[in-house]
Design a protein around this motif. Structure first.
Motif, mmCIF file in Angstrom:
data_model
loop_
_atom_site.group_PDB
_atom_site.id
_atom_site.type_symbol
_atom_site.label_atom_id
_atom_site.label_comp_id
_atom_site.label_asym_id
_atom_site.label_seq_id
_atom_site.Cartn_x
_atom_site.Cartn_y
_atom_site.Cartn_z
ATOM 1 N N VAL A 54 -71.853 -0.560 -20.740
ATOM 2 C CA VAL A 54 -72.030 0.874 -20.600
ATOM 3 C C VAL A 54 -70.924 1.529 -21.427
ATOM 4 C CG1 VAL A 54 -71.871 2.824 -19.026
ATOM 5 C CG2 VAL A 54 -73.066 0.733 -18.317
ATOM 6 N N THR A 92 -76.179 3.949 -20.949
ATOM 7 C CA THR A 92 -76.362 2.579 -20.521
ATOM 8 C C THR A 92 -76.489 1.640 -21.720
ATOM 9 O OG1 THR A 92 -78.739 2.982 -20.386
ATOM 10 C CG2 THR A 92 -77.467 3.191 -18.344
ATOM 11 N N ILE A 137 -72.803 2.650 -15.096
ATOM 12 C CA ILE A 137 -73.034 3.967 -15.679
ATOM 13 C C ILE A 137 -72.442 5.029 -14.768
ATOM 14 C CG2 ILE A 137 -75.324 4.111 -14.589
ATOM 15 C CD1 ILE A 137 -74.390 5.660 -17.998
#
Length: 122
Positions: free
Chosen positions: A33, A52, A102
């Motif tokens: 991420v 992501t 994330i």
């Protein structure tokens, strides 16, 4: 270990555009991420955007929504921050960061670049 190198900072006039890049090495890029953060003079570091590993999901802080776009090219191990309609308050050192979850919290990120300066003139 992940190494991150930012580039693309500079001086830009208010209302203009700038694109930041961050190249990562040391781990499979697609598994990471990626996030962008910034720190203005005299202020704490704050989040800007996150994406992501696949690029399918993104997050933005409210102050940049509609103006900034985070994207990535997994074939080039690079994450970008396209900055449009920049404002004086966007002046800061911009940092690239890498992690596994994330989110916009700095706690999610384990690796950080050295930063690139963005200065917006009004």
């Amino acid at each position: 270990q992940v190494q991150l190198v930012e580039s693309g900072g500079g001086l830009v006039q208010a209302g203009g555009s700038l694109r930041l890049s961050c190249v990562a090495s040391g781990r499979t890029f697609r598994s990471l991420v990626m996030g962008w953060f910034r720190q203005a003079p005299g202020k704490e570091r704050e989040s800007v955007a996150a994406i992501t590993g696949s690029g399918a999901a993104t997050r933005y802080v409210d102050s940049v929504k509609g103006r900034f776009t985070i994207s990535r090219d997994n074939t080039k191990n690079t994450v970008y921050l396209q900055m449009n309609n920049v404002k004086a308050e966007d002046t800061a050192i911009y940092y690239c960061a890498a992690g596994e979850l994330i989110g916009l919290s700095q706690n999610f990120y384990d690796y950080w670049g050295q930063g690139t300066q963005v200065t917006v003139s009004s």
